[in-house]
Design an enzyme around this catalytic site. Structure first.
Site, mmCIF file in Angstrom:
data_model
loop_
_atom_site.group_PDB
_atom_site.id
_atom_site.type_symbol
_atom_site.label_atom_id
_atom_site.label_comp_id
_atom_site.label_asym_id
_atom_site.label_seq_id
_atom_site.Cartn_x
_atom_site.Cartn_y
_atom_site.Cartn_z
ATOM 1 N NE ARG A 295 38.961 13.457 -13.054
ATOM 2 C CZ ARG A 295 37.818 14.023 -12.688
ATOM 3 N NH1 ARG A 295 37.122 14.747 -13.566
ATOM 4 N NH2 ARG A 295 37.358 13.873 -11.462
ATOM 5 C CB CYS B 224 31.126 12.104 -15.453
ATOM 6 S SG CYS B 224 29.878 13.143 -14.655
#
Length: 290
Positions: free
Chosen positions: A181, A239
């Protein structure tokens, strides 16, 4: 400040009747309802905590998918779970404390320091041969008085995203998401793929051993040092939506390093077309404006 408690120490507390509030915070991206898992088996006496409903406010592009809950609402939830002043709280999940750490961070931010993460979580409890319960625990209400703003944050207030961008340029901004990611190879939930320019990839999974226990303090310190982290440098963590970043902050604390949280995280940053993103394995990466 102590961050973790081992299964043996928790058993001892329970055996001698020391007041311990157990909170089960099972949640995972793509499987947000942990109540069914809780009812299939949890540590006896543990109260289920709903991360979406109790540990987050309503999502928005400005604040991300899991904004911090409103302080008054969080205090009411804490009392509903049975927490009183002077209690010791032990939070756990079944995923290496990646969701339980959100509760740990929120209680610490609210000025409640007697909160610990069960090292290894429910898996460690099972591995020790400890019993499970299947009831839906409904505790008597507690009377804890909480505040807010005790833990450092970045990206909130008037300066908002400018604060985050400057942090990435002048301090150390850690991206706690999975490497793919960060690199922009995939993005399952947020508007754009990639990372905040200047952020360093530091996947939360690498804070844990194979049995989902936190690495020893010296190994965590070595891991973060290899990423350029020192106790003297300003550190912030993000995050996907501010949940697993709390896990990274717990790992940093175990290593003796204090870090700030970017609560909106990538879900907020990537929702704003005017903010740049980077892709690739390097912090600067290939920049994409807007």
């Amino acid at each position: 400040m102590t961050t973790l408690i081992e299964v043996s120490a928790l058993q001892e507390r329970m055996d001698v009747g020391l007041r311990t509030v157990l909170l089960d915070v099972r949640w995972a991206l793509g499987d947000p309802d942990g109540r069914a898992d809780y009812l299939r088996g949890h540590i006896p006496g543990a109260v289920y905590v709903d991360l979406e409903a109790d540990l987050s406010g309503p999502g928005s592009p400005q604040q991300g998918r899991h904004p911090l809950p409103e302080p008054r609402a969080f205090a009411e939830s804490a009392r509903r779970w049975g927490i009183s002043d002077g209690d010791t709280v032990v939070a756990y999940d079944d995923g290496g404390s990646t969701s339980a750490a959100r509760l740990w961070w929120l209680l610490r931010d609210a000025g409640f320091d007697r909160v610990l993460l069960l090292n290894g979580g429910l898996g460690a409890w099972r591995a020790a041969g400890c019993p499970l319960a299947t009831d839906d625990e409904q505790p008597a209400a507690g009377d804890v008085v909480l505040s807010s703003g005790r833990m450092p944050v970045v990206g909130m207030g008037a300066r908002g995203f400018n604060d985050v961008a400057e942090w990435a340029a002048t301090g150390i901004l850690l991206d706690a998401r999975a490497g793919e990611r960060y690199r922009g190879e995939t993005e399952p939930v947020d508007p754009r793929a990639g990372h905040i320019p200047g952020a360093v990839s530091a996947p939360t999974s690498q804070n844990l051993s194979a049995d989902r226990r936190f690495l020893p303090a010296e190994e965590l310190a070595a891991r973060f040092a290899a990423l350029g982290v020192t106790a003297a440098a300003p550190i912030a963590v993000y995050c996907g939506s501010g949940v697993t970043a709390a896990h990274e902050i717990a790992a940093l604390e175990i290593a003796g390093i204090r870090a700030a949280l970017f609560p909106g995280s990538w879900s907020a940053w990537s929702s704003h077309a005017g903010l740049p993103v980077a892709t690739g394995a390097e912090p600067g990466g290939r920049r994409h404006a807007g």
